[in-house]
Design an enzyme around this catalytic site. Structure first.
Site, mmCIF file in Angstrom:
data_model
loop_
_atom_site.group_PDB
_atom_site.id
_atom_site.type_symbol
_atom_site.label_atom_id
_atom_site.label_comp_id
_atom_site.label_asym_id
_atom_site.label_seq_id
_atom_site.Cartn_x
_atom_site.Cartn_y
_atom_site.Cartn_z
ATOM 1 N N ASP A 37 -43.974 -40.745 32.670
ATOM 2 C CA ASP A 37 -45.350 -40.607 32.168
ATOM 3 C C ASP A 37 -45.799 -39.160 32.347
ATOM 4 O O ASP A 37 -45.607 -38.566 33.419
ATOM 5 C CB ASP A 37 -46.285 -41.550 32.941
ATOM 6 C CG ASP A 37 -47.664 -41.617 32.312
ATOM 7 O OD1 ASP A 37 -47.949 -42.608 31.609
ATOM 8 O OD2 ASP A 37 -48.451 -40.672 32.516
ATOM 9 N N ASN A 55 -55.170 -32.654 26.481
ATOM 10 C CA ASN A 55 -55.871 -32.890 25.204
ATOM 11 C C ASN A 55 -57.283 -32.306 25.243
ATOM 12 O O ASN A 55 -57.718 -31.657 24.288
ATOM 13 C CB ASN A 55 -55.997 -34.398 24.954
ATOM 14 C CG ASN A 55 -54.794 -34.965 24.228
ATOM 15 O OD1 ASN A 55 -54.084 -34.238 23.548
ATOM 16 N ND2 ASN A 55 -54.566 -36.246 24.379
ATOM 17 N N HIS A 83 -56.290 -32.112 20.613
ATOM 18 C CA HIS A 83 -55.317 -33.187 20.360
ATOM 19 C C HIS A 83 -54.032 -32.661 19.701
ATOM 20 O O HIS A 83 -52.930 -33.103 20.035
ATOM 21 C CB HIS A 83 -55.991 -34.240 19.466
ATOM 22 C CG HIS A 83 -55.363 -35.572 19.534
ATOM 23 N ND1 HIS A 83 -55.664 -36.510 20.505
ATOM 24 C CD2 HIS A 83 -54.413 -36.135 18.756
ATOM 25 C CE1 HIS A 83 -54.944 -37.588 20.316
ATOM 26 N NE2 HIS A 83 -54.181 -37.391 19.251
ATOM 27 N N ASP A 129 -50.276 -33.060 20.951
ATOM 28 C CA ASP A 129 -49.142 -33.539 20.148
ATOM 29 C C ASP A 129 -47.938 -32.609 20.291
ATOM 30 O O ASP A 129 -46.791 -33.055 20.323
ATOM 31 C CB ASP A 129 -49.534 -33.639 18.669
ATOM 32 C CG ASP A 129 -50.319 -34.917 18.368
ATOM 33 O OD1 ASP A 129 -50.546 -35.705 19.312
ATOM 34 O OD2 ASP A 129 -50.703 -35.112 17.203
ATOM 35 N N GLU A 140 -48.354 -41.485 26.046
ATOM 36 C CA GLU A 140 -47.595 -40.418 26.723
ATOM 37 C C GLU A 140 -46.662 -41.023 27.754
ATOM 38 O O GLU A 140 -46.397 -40.447 28.792
ATOM 39 C CB GLU A 140 -48.539 -39.391 27.356
ATOM 40 C CG GLU A 140 -49.905 -39.901 27.732
ATOM 41 C CD GLU A 140 -49.905 -40.774 28.988
ATOM 42 O OE1 GLU A 140 -49.854 -42.009 28.817
ATOM 43 O OE2 GLU A 140 -49.964 -40.221 30.100
HETATM 44 P P1 GH3 Z 1 -51.927 -39.605 34.573
HETATM 45 O O1 GH3 Z 1 -51.367 -38.391 35.199
HETATM 46 O O2 GH3 Z 1 -52.534 -40.539 35.568
HETATM 47 O O3 GH3 Z 1 -50.946 -40.297 33.695
HETATM 48 O O4 GH3 Z 1 -53.151 -39.130 33.671
HETATM 49 P P2 GH3 Z 1 -53.201 -39.052 32.111
HETATM 50 O O5 GH3 Z 1 -54.375 -38.208 31.749
HETATM 51 O O6 GH3 Z 1 -51.891 -38.620 31.570
HETATM 52 O O7 GH3 Z 1 -53.385 -40.562 31.730
HETATM 53 P P3 GH3 Z 1 -54.460 -41.297 30.853
HETATM 54 O O8 GH3 Z 1 -53.891 -42.682 30.622
HETATM 55 O O9 GH3 Z 1 -55.821 -41.204 31.456
HETATM 56 O O10 GH3 Z 1 -54.492 -40.509 29.487
HETATM 57 C C1 GH3 Z 1 -53.467 -40.570 28.558
HETATM 58 C C2 GH3 Z 1 -53.919 -39.771 27.381
HETATM 59 O O11 GH3 Z 1 -52.873 -39.651 26.420
HETATM 60 C C3 GH3 Z 1 -55.091 -40.374 26.662
HETATM 61 C C4 GH3 Z 1 -54.683 -40.404 25.205
HETATM 62 O O12 GH3 Z 1 -55.703 -39.907 24.389
HETATM 63 C C5 GH3 Z 1 -53.496 -39.474 25.166
HETATM 64 N N1 GH3 Z 1 -52.586 -39.793 24.086
HETATM 65 C C6 GH3 Z 1 -51.939 -40.960 23.861
HETATM 66 N N2 GH3 Z 1 -51.181 -40.861 22.759
HETATM 67 C C7 GH3 Z 1 -51.346 -39.609 22.256
HETATM 68 C C8 GH3 Z 1 -50.827 -38.908 21.131
HETATM 69 O O13 GH3 Z 1 -50.032 -39.418 20.328
HETATM 70 N N3 GH3 Z 1 -51.211 -37.611 20.957
HETATM 71 C C9 GH3 Z 1 -52.083 -37.005 21.825
HETATM 72 N N4 GH3 Z 1 -52.397 -35.739 21.608
HETATM 73 N N5 GH3 Z 1 -52.597 -37.644 22.882
HETATM 74 C C10 GH3 Z 1 -52.243 -38.925 23.099
HETATM 75 MG MG MG Z 2 -50.153 -39.790 31.887
HETATM 76 MG MG MG Z 3 -49.868 -43.280 30.778
#
Ligand code: GH3
Ligand code: MG
Ligand code: MG
Length: 261
Positions: free
Chosen positions: A123, A131, A136, A140, A166
């Site tokens: 992760d 982001n 965003h 990506d 992610e």
């Molecule tokens: P942690 O270290 O605890 O994993 O914190 P985190 O911020 O990585 O975890 P959290 O689950 O709070 O946030 C994950 C983020 O990933 C939120 C979401 O908007 C972003 N995300 C998910 N899929 C995509 C994608 O395809 N592209 C982008 N740019 N962001 C994405």
């Molecule tokens: Mg994460």
């Molecule tokens: Mg996650």
């Protein structure tokens, strides 16, 4: 037949169809001329052969050009659809469904052939703030970069997939906990040394990894979902312990290796 057409390409297939239809037309005409002569009707061989040759020469190229063009387009669409159904567009890794399908296949093969394997759940750390800070689109680019690194670090026989958002996974066949640990360290190392340029800024990112290993002896007592959930638990432990590190799920061998960044 379709494979032959795809292999030959549009131009060569059209040439082949034109040649074959001209040949067939001439042969049929010759057959008819000889049939007519047997019932007493004598036709001019040369002019009939010329017509038999000219008609397919004129008709076959434009008609077959269109038909072969359509067929190749359908073939191309099918290839793209299959790719889209199997691979994640952003990272190029297996999508969730394809990863799980392939992983189940390897799991059953492992049970049959008696080899152990390791599963890694990965992760990205604090990805939401990447982001938020850079946008965003640049988030990506980080995911894309992770995909490239994951494919590069993995062997061709390893499975690498995007479970969603992610979150990613690997299945490493015939890989002990120690080997999986070394693999995860190589991944950390490469990612720590990776810089993504953004409007003059440098984006760095890190990952947390959970590792679960199934030994040959344990194969019958575990199912894949269980192994994935053990790796997931280990990944959450890595998060709790400060991120940017790996944790091996402490199961049968009762070892837990923790290395801080
Ligand atoms: P942690 O270290 O605890 O994993 O914190 P985190 O911020 O990585 O975890 P959290 O689950 O709070 O946030 C994950 C983020 O990933 C939120 C979401 O908007 C972003 N995300 C998910 N899929 C995509 C994608 O395809 N592209 C982008 N740019 N962001 C994405
Ligand atoms: Mg994460
Ligand atoms: Mg996650």
């Amino acid at each position: 037949m379709r494979q032959i057409i795809v292999k030959l390409g549009r131009v060569q297939t059209v040439i082949a169809i034109t040649a074959l239809s001209s040949l067939a037309s001439v042969l049929i005409t010759l057959f008819l001329i000889s049939g007519f002569s047997q019932i007493g009707i004598n036709l001019d061989v040369f002019s009939h052969i010329m017509i038999a040759l000219l008609v397919p020469l004129l008709l076959a190229p434009p008609i077959s050009w269109e038909i072969i063009g359509l067929l190749l387009k359908v073939d191309q669409l099918e290839v793209e659809m299959r790719k889209a159904a199997t691979f994640d567009a952003l990272t190029g890794l297996f999508n969730r469904q394809a990863f799980l399908e392939q992983a189940h296949y390897v799991f059953h093969l492992a049970a049959r052939e008696a080899f152990g394997f390791s599963v890694l759940v990965v992760d990205l750390d604090h990805f939401k703030s990447i982001n938020d800070q850079f946008g965003h689109a640049h988030g990506d680019r980080v995911l894309e970069t992770y995909g490239r690194i994951a494919s590069h670090v993995a062997r061709r026989s390893d499975l690498a997939g995007r479970l969603g958002g992610e979150e990613f996974a690997f299945l490493l066949p015939n890989t002990s906990a120690e080997q999986a640990w070394n693999f995860s360290e190589r991944l950390h190392e490469t990612i720590r040394n990776t810089v993504i340029e953004h409007d003059g800024d440098a984006i760095h990112f890190t990952i947390s990894i959970g590792i679960a290993t199934v030994t040959r002896e344990e194969l019958n007592s575990k199912d894949l979902e269980k192994v994935l959930s053990l790796a997931d638990q280990a990944m959450y432990q890595a998060k709790q312990q400060g991120r940017n590190q790996s944790v091996i799920f402490a199961n049968s061998y009762a070892v837990e290796i923790l290395v801080a960044s």
